[in-house]
Design a protein around this motif. Structure first.
Motif, PDB file in Angstrom:
ATOM      1  N   VAL A 140       0.904  -0.938  -0.009  1.00 47.83           N
ATOM      2  CA  VAL A 140      -0.241  -0.010   0.080  1.00 47.83           C
ATOM      3  C   VAL A 140       0.754   1.391   0.128  1.00 47.83           C
ATOM      4  O   VAL A 140       0.613   2.316  -0.749  1.00 47.83           O
ATOM      5  CB  VAL A 140      -0.878  -0.151   1.299  1.00 47.83           C
ATOM      6  N   LEU A 141       1.903   1.339   0.823  1.00 49.13           N
ATOM      7  CA  LEU A 141       2.722   2.381   0.917  1.00 49.13           C
ATOM      8  C   LEU A 141       3.421   2.585  -0.307  1.00 49.13           C
ATOM      9  O   LEU A 141       3.785   3.725  -0.636  1.00 49.13           O
ATOM     10  CB  LEU A 141       3.812   2.287   2.037  1.00 49.13           C
ATOM     11  N   TRP A 166       1.323   4.046  -2.585  1.00 47.74           N
ATOM     12  CA  TRP A 166       0.656   5.740  -2.341  1.00 47.74           C
ATOM     13  C   TRP A 166       2.161   6.482  -2.775  1.00 47.74           C
ATOM     14  O   TRP A 166       2.102   7.403  -3.216  1.00 47.74           O
ATOM     15  CB  TRP A 166       0.413   5.829  -1.134  1.00 47.74           C
ATOM     16  N   LEU A 182      -1.115   3.628  -7.613  1.00 46.38           N
ATOM     17  CA  LEU A 182      -1.995   3.897  -6.255  1.00 46.38           C
ATOM     18  C   LEU A 182      -3.171   3.119  -6.589  1.00 46.38           C
ATOM     19  O   LEU A 182      -3.524   2.336  -5.406  1.00 46.38           O
ATOM     20  CB  LEU A 182      -2.376   5.537  -6.492  1.00 46.38           C
ATOM     21  N   GLY A 229      -2.065  -0.251  -5.115  1.00 42.92           N
ATOM     22  CA  GLY A 229      -1.942  -0.325  -3.684  1.00 42.92           C
ATOM     23  C   GLY A 229      -3.406  -0.593  -3.020  1.00 42.92           C
ATOM     24  O   GLY A 229      -3.687  -1.343  -2.068  1.00 42.92           O
ATOM     25  N   LEU A 230      -4.166   0.277  -3.665  1.00 36.89           N
ATOM     26  CA  LEU A 230      -5.635   0.309  -3.022  1.00 36.89           C
ATOM     27  C   LEU A 230      -6.366  -0.970  -3.393  1.00 36.89           C
ATOM     28  O   LEU A 230      -7.007  -1.772  -2.325  1.00 36.89           O
ATOM     29  CB  LEU A 230      -6.683   1.221  -3.539  1.00 36.89           C
TER      30      LEU A 230
END
Lengths: 167, 101, 453, 176, 341, 638
Positions: E136-137, E140, E148, E151-152
């Protein structure tokens, strides 16, 4: 050995906590909080609460904070910008409150623990394993347990409703 | 116990205070939320410490329930924040005062 | 009488004739520049055999330069003698004849003569095969690549109808276009090769004279400069203009309107252009000595606003001069030179560098002759449409547009025109004699107008 | 007339997918043990079948003159407009009087249809079997007359890849 | 208290496990590429070293030597942190997995397991859930839309499938009566493999395992065709290699976990390892890794056979199919236990 | 044996869940099969339990099972616990046995109904609730079942809820039941306050020695009896039962004849110890019972709707049972409960078969002459009619005569109870045979267009089985006077309280007297049969004549003594008026006024406090903190 580790973790947690509160970027705050929670889990381990410790990682770090991260990313929350001009008057009021609270609270804890110290320490029994926690949960605390599960269901439904609703 | 309970409790109190500061001073709703989590964790730690101190498991059971509650609270709370953000395009709680007066 | 043209017998006869024609004709269509517009090729395609029955060696002769930009390839010649007849019947000079007989016959000069008449290029046009060729077209491109634009020649007041063959925004050749109203079937070599001179020394951006050399400007700056100079040097009243008789009616008309708006005076004259003697040939084809191709049009449109000439402006104090360069054919008379010297600031519209532009203070690049769109009127009063064969180059702008924009900047008036046709329409509306010379009535052949009073 | 469209109604075993997935896995598993089609490229090269249309070449007469007379038939026939020819009078006394001074083929535009080969009256342009040409820049894949003539030199002695696979050492026919 | 022997044993075990994982990663990378080739009538990489065995080393060398690009738009601290966060849990997870029968050395018993936590199963779940942060990081912090989205997706996907996975495991825990993997393995040794008892749970676990490791048909977080590379789009060189290695490490751990839970761990059917002494131990270790390798092979097989799920299908499978099935499994197991108890 | 008791109610529960949740995927037939299998399961387990029970010596005939703590609230510990003693055993067997037959019957009867899955799920739910009721070891669980069967009754009466009248009938049943339930709840609370437990057995053990006034038991039992009247449709709360016939006929058979309505009898029998401690209540029960029996019988005589006749007959028979328990003959009441379940179930199902055959026609005026068309139905119904009439040799005879004899022998001063009972028996014979004759004999008055047809075997087989039971079901309780040993009575004896017999004559009563009385009642029954035969078969016109001649009485009976109207005037309308008054004056003026005024005053007050509430969360948080500080300070200074 254990106590040294404990203090190290404690310092980490406090540092991470301050980082969370003082940082302007929400993403950093989330990361800091995850770090704090991991260290707290370690402290739980040191206090022989293994089950709770692992739950701490599993629930707080693994689920709750991911949710936070998810929301921060979803909303693309930008770092706070310091507000120009005078600080809002209320802030002083809050600061005063906080100060008084900190003072009173710490004194109280000090007093309370002083009293506790005089009372005899309990037997160190095997409290951390899953079996003992589970047994307590499913016998003595069965009703709260069921209510908690009901609460989770309610929250699930409520969350879906809230998040889906187009206002 | 190697670590005196006194220290653990003082530490929990400090952590709690950090959470309080966060709740009072941060404007971002999400960070306020996180501060509340910190406070809950401080309480959890105290419970664990007492559980260890008294040698019974009740404290841990309480922590278990607090964790459940925290999960519930976060789920609902974040849903509310998302909902608010959708409507107001902000998560600054000082700007969210539709219900004022 | 019934003439049957497609009976078996006729077809067989044609095949035989064709076989004979091809006895010595080389099968070098891939190399031949006539390929694609070759009658023999077409007939061969229609009636010919795949293989020749002629087993002997073909007759081989070397090519020969006929002069005047024409070469002859004897091998391809089928002895139709069109070229011989052309020189004797149309031009009247009769340089060519058929030498020898039978197997040995060939096109040749009379002793001591050369193909050197002003219409010589036409022999290449009329040659049905690839025997007579224009030297500057040989091996340049294939005819099917050319896009053919019907237009008119502005090199002299005859105003011949021409076809401009261009490809890749480049003119390869100009050939005559049949038009009874103007030139008949032929064009002169001056017009045929005129395009070469417009491909060099072209102007591509507005230039202003600096202390040393020239400075480039944007169009806005150029107009601004002109306006400023006019303000500075005696205002609108003192502006004088010389229109070019080689420019289409549209720009001349707009210039007339502009000058009228600037001042009620007769502040407009025609720029002097070379004058020669008229040349008339046996067939009656005439090369006009007046090299101002659109003089008739200029006179029709400007009429009584025209002053006598540059000389007449010298009487008053001269302010800014607006000059239209006659595409390099401007005659630098003494009067003109004096006028320019008298003027504090001379603005020249030109498509290429010329002696006139060297004297100017501000040069505005406009479309060249083959980039122009508009109407011209020849000496007989025939109005023809100029179709642009090339895209306008660089930042240069159409002449009528530059005049219209100048009008906008100077007076803030004057119509806004999107196309040359808009101006034509305005002319149709304004000048009674030209009311019938609309864009659509002109067509490819043009329309006569009766002169203005 | 109505068109009868047959639809496949998934049955129970299809709906739970597991069987279908297992079948799929068995297919791929089975493929592991089959013979491999890989040709070990640089050492061994695929020999395209007869009639394969690859890189172009410009043929020469025996005396070394180019066969092309710049008639532009190929350019005219080309559906992709990838050929650019500039004709000129030939410098030599004997032979055709016309020849190309510029003969560029944009290999990236070319669709290798072979129409140019058919259109050519002089059998000057041909498509060879060469397929593995490559370059680092687009411009490098516009082959000019020299290049086309070099391709002729390379390919006139038979199939390049067959020769390669026989062990002859062949310069890799990259355009530039 | 620990003596030197124990310390040494632990040290050796740590090093051995680490080495084994590395070897397996290397082996599975080359195996993946070659098997994929074989499935497509190709040979796969076969140039570097004998049969191409040194290809992973060449790859590694390439990763190490490539320019380390850090794009401008990234959030630097997190961008650098993300691969590390991904990698550490990936390697730590293996610690609780018993990979062989207890070894007898000099009269002392050494459990072939780095750490025998009494909550081993939860430990693995916890660490996998922490591993999400890396993805996730990374997504982001890359400051770019494809990462992104990746990650989501990964956070949603991992949370969703962890539930199904947990439910599948609960069934096992219920019959084994213990949270440590050693107990689960011992229980299977005593009775029979859990796979025979709970094939449904095994299936759910298998599917969830694929989703948790982001492998096809669930590699929505990478999804080359839609997201370019998902969370690691903006990563290159060494940092990319860390993601790459953690993916394979996760695969290995997941396979080992699966083997422990459902396929008897290091148990060899019909063979009494204890009777064979240390030979039995060696055999058991071999058996364990043979099973793990089998699952790794299955990973590869599936990857090159099945197409990727659509995102909504993925979510539907997780929430509407696997979760109810998991609940059903728990219910049935509970019922069965109640009836037989 | 005790540990599998939970399976008895579990099977129907699973059936309910299966049909309710998965019904969509089941075919009609599968749905019925699932439901029937579930009940069959219960029946098998019950039978097994019964056999195990019989194998034990008399004193030890008791199985219990406590599953888990249901409501552990402080001292009040209520378990989900089951008791299986002879009384429960009888009830369980009746519920599951008759229920099973009715389930099977329903497969045929409800064939083609779009709501059949819902129907079966409700039916299973009912079975579950009823079994919970009879097996419950404490009053709360019993009450759960009590309410559950009420719910199912409501659901099934209003099964065809798109017909408003039927939906209303369901509501009526529910509301009337509520009145009785209120009594029950109060009784439970009273018992809890006194004994600190709600376990039936514990109360029963503690009650005789309890140091309480006699009035307490009277109050408790009266309240319980109120509940029982509601559930079992006794005066004055019987009005819902005739309307309940709106439901499908098998439902009427199962719920409103065989099982649920008998719950009141069961309740009294179950709490027989309490009742024996309250003679006044007992007397009331007996009086109410016999009055209901007679009263309902008089109404049944004139009704034309086949199901209504049966409904009133049910009320009447329930009255018999109450009479029995009222005079202390608990086992006789239960015995009649059982036999009644057999023959009334049979009659309802037979009526259902007729209705089915006539495509929904319920009016007896439009029947007649069906003997040839519905032979099986005819024969089985004949058995049922004879059984209910008390023809010797059939089950009804034994049970009814035991009640009559008990009534006669119990109280000297209450011989009239016996008299009314005998009269009722005569009326019963009359109206039942009237039903039989009007339906199966005489002229066919149904429309030719839909020719009646015999029902499918899935419906007739339960009929035959029930007919069999109606004949032989009584042989378990052949009284001693007829040479039997009354096994049934002895079987139940240990769990029921014995009520001291106060009648002197009965104490010295001879078999002769008993036989005499028996003969009297048989004669009266035969007379009833004969007159019915005369009126409805021999001279059908006589019926009209009689109706004309006895017009006032006929009208009174035909209109059910105008009780519904009386209730409407006495209760419903005043109540509506009261409600209207409360709404229009009290609510608007007093309540709203108070509320509005308090709202306004709070508004004025809050205008002052409003300033604190400035909408900023953190502000509120700080105020909370202030509160915390105060608490902490208090703690600190304490």
């Amino acid at each position: 050995m254990t106590s040294i580790l404990f203090y190290i973790f404690a310092v980490f947690v406090l540092g991470a906590g301050l980082f969370v509160v003082l940082n302007r970027n929400p993403i950093y705050s989330v990361v800091g909080l995850v770090f704090a929670f991991m260290n707290l889990a370690a402290m739980y381990f040191l206090l022989e609460a293994y089950f709770i410790g692992i739950l701490q990682v599993l629930i707080y770090a693994g689920a709750i904070m991911v949710l936070f991260l998810f929301v921060v990313m979803l909303l693309n929350v930008q770092p706070d910008k310091p507000r120009p001009g005078l600080v809002h008057l209320d802030r002083w009021w809050y600061a005063l409150m906080a100060l008084v609270f900190v003072g009173v609270f710490l004194v109280l804890v000090g007093e309370g623990t002083r009293m506790l110290l005089t009372s005899p320490a309990g037997e160190a029994i095997q409290t951390g394993n899953v079996a003992s926690v589970g047994e307590a949960l499913f016998t003595q605390y069965l009703l709260p347990f069921e209510i908690a599960s009901l609460l989770l269901t309610v929250a699930l439904v409520g969350t879906v409703f809230l998040a889906k609703r187009k206002v | 116990m190697v670590v005196p309970i006194y220290h653990v409790l003082i530490f929990a109190a400090l952590l709690f205070v950090i959470g309080v500061i966060g709740v009072l001073f941060r404007r971002s709703a999400i960070i306020v939320f996180m501060s509340i989590e910190i406070m809950l964790n401080a309480v959890n730690l105290a419970f664990i410490a007492f559980s260890r101190y008294h040698g019974n498991v009740n404290g841990q059971v309480f922590v278990f329930f607090i964790m459940t509650l925290a999960a519930v609270e976060v789920a609902v709370g974040l849903a509310i924040i998302i909902s608010l953000f959708r409507n107001l395009q902000t998560s600054d709680i000082t700007e969210i005062h539709m219900m004022k007066h | 009488m019934v003439v049957r043209t497609q009976t078996e017998k006729v077809v067989a006869a044609r095949k035989l004739v064709l076989e004979f024609l091809l006895l010595n004709h080389p099968l070098d269509c891939p190399v031949c520049d006539q390929a694609g517009e070759c009658f023999l090729q077409d007939y061969s395609f229609k009636y010919g055999h795949a293989h020749s029955r002629f087993i002997e060696e073909k007759r081989v002769r070397a090519n020969e330069d006929l002069g005047c930009g024409v070469v002859i390839n004897h091998n391809r010649c089928i002895m139709c003698t069109r070229c011989v007849r052309f020189t004797s019947e149309i031009v009247g000079t009769g340089e060519l004849f058929v030498q020898n007989r039978g197997y040995h016959n060939k096109i040749a000069f009379f002793q001591g003569k050369q193909l050197d008449n002003p219409l010589a290029g036409n022999v290449a046009d009329i040659c049905p095969v690839g025997a007579l060729l224009l030297k500057d077209y040989v091996h340049s491109t294939r005819v099917w690549h050319l896009s053919q634009t019907p237009s008119a020649c502005t090199e002299c007041a005859t105003g011949c109808s021409i076809t401009v063959d261009a490809a890749h925004n480049r003119i390869y050749r100009i050939i005559s276009r049949e038009n009874e109203k103007a030139n008949g079937y032929f064009i002169c070599d001056d017009g045929r090769y005129a395009f070469h001179k417009y491909q060099e020394d072209t102007l591509t951006e507005p230039l202003v004279k600096a202390k040393k050399g020239w400075n480039g400007l944007t169009w806005d700056q150029a107009y601004q400069t002109a306006v400023e100079r006019i303000e500075k040097h005696g205002g609108k009243d003192a502006v004088r203009a010389l229109a070019s008789p080689t420019y289409p009616n549209e720009s001349i008309f707009l210039l007339g309107q502009l000058m009228h708006r600037l001042s009620e005076k007769k502040n407009l004259a025609l720029i002097p252009v070379k004058q020669e003697k008229d040349q008339v040939f046996t067939s009656g084809f005439k090369i006009n000595g007046d090299k101002g191709g659109n003089r008739r049009g200029a006179q029709d449109l400007l009429g009584n606003r025209l002053a006598a000439g540059p000389k007449s402006f010298l009487k008053d104090k001269v302010g800014v001069l607006l000059l239209m360069d006659a595409d390099g054919r401007t005659k630098m008379t003494a009067d003109l030179k004096r006028l320019i010297e008298a003027s504090p600031f001379a603005v020249v519209l030109a498509c290429k560098h010329s002696p006139l532009t060297k004297l100017a203070d501000l040069v505005l690049p406009i479309a060249g002759p083959f980039e122009r769109e508009g109407t011209i009127t020849n000496s007989e009063g025939l109005v023809q449409w100029l179709q642009p064969a090339l895209q306008i180059r660089g930042p240069a702008r159409p002449d009528w547009q530059v005049v219209a924009e100048l009008d906008q900047h100077l007076t803030g008036e004057g119509g806004l025109y999107a196309f040359a046709g808009d101006v034509t329409w305005k002319i149709n509306q304004t000048i009674a004699a030209y009311s019938q010379a609309t864009r659509f009535k002109l067509g490819e052949k043009g329309q006569f107008v009766t002169g203005v009073e | 007339m109505a068109t009868v469209v047959k639809t496949y109604e998934p049955r129970f075993w299809d709906r739970i997918y597991i069987v279908a997935i297992a079948q799929g896995l068995l297919i791929t598993l089975g493929r592991i043990f089959r013979r491999k089609d890989t040709i070990r490229y640089p050492e061994e090269r695929h020999v395209p079948p007869q009639g394969y249309r690859g890189l172009h070449r410009l043929n020469k007469h025996e005396d070394g003159r180019i066969k092309c007379v710049a008639c532009e038939m190929c350019q005219t026939a080309c559906p992709a407009h990838c050929i650019d020819i500039e004709p000129s009078a030939a410098p030599w006394e004997e032979g055709e009087e016309r020849y190309p001074v510029k003969f560029d083929i944009d290999l990236l535009r070319c669709i290798y249809c072979g129409f140019c080969e058919i259109a050519c009256p002089k059998d000057a342009i041909e498509l060879t079997e060469i397929y593995d040409f490559s370059a680092y820049a687009r411009d490098d894949l516009v082959i000019d007359m020299d290049g086309l003539l070099k391709v002729y030199d390379l390919t006139k002695d038979g199939n390049v890849y067959e020769r390669h696979n026989r062990g002859e050492i062949i310069e890799v026919p990259i355009t530039r | 208290m620990m003596d030197t022997f124990d310390l040494l044993a632990i040290l050796i075990k740590v090093v051995a496990v680490f080495a084994i994982i590395l070897v397996l990663i290397i082996a599975s990378i080359i195996a993946e590429r070659r098997v994929a080739g074989f499935m497509q009538y190709r040979l796969g990489p076969n140039r570097v070293g004998p049969l191409g065995f040194f290809q992973p080393f060449a790859d590694a060398l390439k990763f190490l030597l490539k320019e380390d690009i850090i794009p401008d738009q990234v959030n630097r601290p997190l961008y650098l942190l993300a691969p590390v966060i991904t990698m550490i849990p990936a390697f730590m997870t293996f610690a609780v997995i018993p990979f062989g029968a207890p070894l007898e050395i000099a009269g002392r018993t050494v459990a072939l397991q780095v750490a025998d936590l009494n909550i081993g199963v939860l430990y693995i779940l916890a660490l996998t859930s922490v591993g999400v942060y890396g993805l996730v990081l990374a997504g982001w912090s890359s400051g770019s839309k494809y990462p992104l989205l990746g990650g989501l997706r990964s956070s949603a996907q991992l949370i969703s499938y962890e539930l199904a996975m947990g439910l599948a495991i609960i069934g096992i825990i219920m019959i084994s009566g213990g949270l440590t993997l050693t107990e689960i393995v011992a229980h299977q040794q005593a009775t029979s493999w859990n796979f025979w008892k709970q094939p449904l749970a095994a299936l759910i676990f298998l599917v969830a395992m694929y989703a948790e490791t982001n492998r096809l048909p669930f590699d929505l977080t990478e999804a080359e065709q839609e997201l370019v590379g998902g969370y690691h789009t903006e990563y290159s060189s060494f940092k990319f290699m860390m993601f790459f290695m953690s993916e394979y490490s996760n695969m290995i751990t997941a396979s080992a976990f699966m083997v422990c839970l459902f396929f008897g761990g290091w148990d060899i059917p019909f063979v009494d390892e204890a009777a064979l002494g240390n030979l039995g131990v060696i055999l058991s270790v071999l058996a364990f890794f043979a099973k793990v390798v089998g699952f790794l092979f299955l990973y590869i097989l599936v990857r090159w056979t099945l197409p990727r799920f659509r995102y909504d299908q993925l979510m539907r499978l997780g929430w509407k199919v696997l979760l109810p099935l998991g609940l059903l499994n728990v219910f049935v197991v509970g019922l069965w236990m109640a009836v037989t108890a | 044996m005790g540990e599998i008791l939970y399976l008895i109610p579990l099977f129907p529960l699973l059936g309910f869940l299966a049909n309710g949740l998965l019904g969509r995927w089941l075919s009609e037939r599968q749905s019925g099969m699932v439901a029937s299998m579930a009940v069959l399961g219960s029946f098998m387990i019950s039978a097994q339990a019964l056999l195990a029970l019989l194998a034990l010596p008399e004193e030890q005939r008791l199985f219990t099972q406590s599953l888990f703590a249901w409501i552990p609230v402080g001292a009040l510990q209520i378990d989900i616990g089951y008791t299986f003693d002879p009384l429960s055993a009888v009830m369980t067997m009746v519920v599951s046995g008759v229920g099973l037959l009715i389930h099977i019957y329903s497969i045929g009867y409800m064939h083609g109904d779009p709501g059949i899955r819902r129907y079966f799920s409700f039916l299973n739910l009912f079975t579950f609730m009823m079994l919970t009721l009879v097996l419950a070891d404490n009053l709360v669980l019993l009450f759960l079942g009590w309410e559950g069967v009420g719910l199912c009754s409501y659901l099934l009466i209003g099964f065809w809820f798109d017909d408003e009248a039927k939906a209303r009938a369901g509501m009526k049943a529910f509301i009337v039941n509520r009145i009785g339930d209120a009594g029950f709840i109060v009784a439970m609370v009273l018992l809890y306050t006194q004994f600190g437990t709600l376990s039936i057995t514990e109360i029963a053990q503690a009650a005789p020695g309890a140091q309480v006034g006699r009035g307490f038991f009277t109050a408790v039992t009266m309240l319980m009896f109120l509940g029982a009247t509601g559930k079992s449709a006794q005066i004055p709360l019987y009005v819902w039962l005739p309307d309940a016939m709106a439901g499908p006929t098998p439902v009427s058979a199962l719920i409103h004849a065989a099982t649920m309505v008998t719950a009141g009898v069961y309740l009294i029998a179950r709490n027989s110890v309490l009742f024996t401690l309250a003679p006044a209540t007992m007397m009331l029960v007996a009086i109410i019972g016999i009055l209901t029996a007679f009263y309902a019988a008089t109404i049944a005589v004139t009704q034309n709707d086949i199901k209504k006749v049966l409904a009133y007959s049910t009320i009447s028979q329930l009255g018999y049972m109450f009479t029995a328990v009222g005079v202390g003959a608990f086992s006789a009441g239960i015995f009649h409960l059982m036999t009644h379940a057999f023959f009334k179930g049979l009659l309802f199902l037979g009526a259902g078969s007729v209705i089915h055959g006539l495509k929904g026609e319920q009016d007896m005026g439009k029947m007649g002459g069906l003997k040839e068309y519905l032979p099986t139905t005819y024969w089985t119904m004949t058995v049922g009619v004879l059984a209910i009439s008390g023809i010797p040799g059939l089950s009804g005879f034994f049970s009814k005569d035991e009640i009559l004899w008990s009534a006669f022998s119990q109280h000297e001063g209450f011989r009239w109870i016996w008299l009314l009972g005998v009269l009722t028996a005569g009326l019963t014979a009359f109206y039942m045979s009237r039903l039989l004759f009007r339906t199966f004999y005489g002229e066919a008055t149904w429309k030719e267009t839909h020719k009646p047809h015999e029902s499918p075997s899935v419906m007739t087989i339960p009929l035959v089985l029930l007919a069999f039971l109606s004949i032989f079901g009584g042989y378990v309780g052949i009284p001693e006077v007829l040479g039997g040993i009354n096994r049934f009575h002895h079987f139940l004896q240990p769990v029921l309280a014995s009520y001291p017999i106060v009648s002197e004559s009965a104490q010295h009563g001879s078999h002769l007297l008993e036989l005499l009385l028996m003969a009297v009642s048989i004669l009266i029954v035969l007379a009833g049969l004969y007159y019915a035969y005369r009126i409805y078969v021999r001279r059908p016109s006589l019926a009209e004549d009689l109706a004309q001649r006895l017009k006032p009485a006929y009208k009174l009976s035909f209109n059910k003594y105008y009780i519904d109207e009386v209730y409407d005037h006495l209760i419903v309308q005043p109540f509506t008026a009261l409600a209207s008054f409360s709404w229009k004056w009290f609510d608007v003026q007093v309540v709203d006024g108070t509320v509005n005024e308090s709202g306004r005053s709070i508004g004025r007050l809050s205008a002052l406090i409003r300033r604190i509430q400035n909408g900023f969360i953190q502000h509120y948080a700080s105020i909370i903190l202030l509160g915390v500080i105060f608490i902490l300070l208090y703690l600190l200074l304490d």
